[in-house]
Write an enzyme that holds these catalytic residues in place. Structure first.
Site, short mmCIF file in Angstrom:
data_model
loop_
_atom_site.label_atom_id
_atom_site.label_comp_id
_atom_site.label_asym_id
_atom_site.label_seq_id
_atom_site.Cartn_x
_atom_site.Cartn_y
_atom_site.Cartn_z
N GLY A 45 0.70 -0.86 -0.08
CA GLY A 45 0.36 -0.11 0.53
C GLY A 45 0.58 1.09 0.27
N GLN A 50 2.58 9.78 1.71
CA GLN A 50 4.13 8.98 1.45
C GLN A 50 5.38 9.14 0.36
OE1 GLN A 50 1.80 5.40 2.48
NE2 GLN A 50 4.15 5.20 3.11
N CYS A 89 6.28 -0.41 7.12
CA CYS A 89 5.68 0.71 6.46
C CYS A 89 7.05 1.18 5.48
CB CYS A 89 5.43 1.66 7.16
SG CYS A 89 4.80 3.89 6.98
N LEU A 90 6.57 1.92 4.64
CA LEU A 90 7.03 2.06 3.27
C LEU A 90 7.87 3.63 3.74
CD1 LEU A 90 5.89 1.52 0.14
CD2 LEU A 90 7.50 0.18 1.06
N HIS A 131 -4.47 1.00 7.58
CA HIS A 131 -2.90 1.46 7.57
C HIS A 131 -2.32 2.77 7.01
CE1 HIS A 131 1.08 0.93 7.87
NE2 HIS A 131 1.27 1.70 6.92
N GLU A 132 -3.57 2.63 5.75
CA GLU A 132 -3.18 3.29 4.78
C GLU A 132 -3.95 4.88 4.86
OE1 GLU A 132 -0.28 3.22 2.67
OE2 GLU A 132 -0.28 1.26 3.24
N HIS A 135 -2.46 6.96 7.26
CA HIS A 135 -1.94 8.64 6.61
C HIS A 135 -2.27 8.87 6.56
CE1 HIS A 135 2.49 6.08 6.90
NE2 HIS A 135 1.91 5.26 5.57
#
Length: 170
Positions: A45, A50, A89-90, A131-132, A135
């Site tokens: 994701g 991000q 997480c990225l 999760h996304e 953000h």
């Protein structure tokens, strides 16, 4: 186009994302680049903040044959059942910790064609949606850790923040 992924300590990750007013070619181009960037980084994701875009958009590919392109998401239901699974997480590279989240969700969003979608999800998809969406509300998964778990990763988070600040100075 492959975007650079913003990392822990970048102010854009702590800013609430703005709603998308119009699903147009510019938005679709951002979304396509987000999918490309997510795949390049090996993630499941990626949210617009991000990549430094403060818009309520995220993409998900849990390899179920469907890439979800989510605009202006809104949760309609959360299950009472809570499950705990490891997340990463990225934007927080190298940190993996268990996070508690509702097991199932029902979500409403607009897709890249401007169509309304209502989807029920469980398992990895439910976790990815939550999760996304976090953000977009300026929340990172590390914010949801228990105090003990947070202490265990605090040095790593401080190092990531310093690294991010160094990048910004250049």
């Amino acid at each position: 186009m492959i975007y650079d992924i913003r990392t822990y300590g970048d102010p854009v990750l702590r800013k609430e994302a703005l709603p998308v007013e119009d699903v147009n070619d510019e938005i679709r181009e951002i979304i396509d680049s987000m999918v490309e960037s997510m795949h390049e980084a090996g993630g499941v994701g990626l949210a617009a903040p991000q990549i430094g875009v403060s818009k309520r958009i995220f993409v998900i590919d849990i390899e179920d044959g469907k890439i979800r392109k989510v605009i202006n998401p809104e949760f309609l239901e959360f299950s009472k059942e809570i499950v705990e699974h490891e997340e990463g997480c990225l934007s927080v590279p190298g940190v993996y910790k268990k996070v508690k989240r509702p097991a199932r969700v029902k979500i409403k969003y607009t897709n890249e064609n401007g169509e309304k979608v209502i989807e029920e999800a469980e398992g990895l998809l439910s976790r990815a949606f939550q999760h996304e969406a976090d953000h977009l509300d300026a929340t990172l998964f590390v914010d949801k850790l228990s105090p003990v778990a947070k202490r265990m990763v605090s040095k790593k988070l401080q190092a990531l923040k310093k690294e991010t600040e160094k990048k910004d100075i250049k």
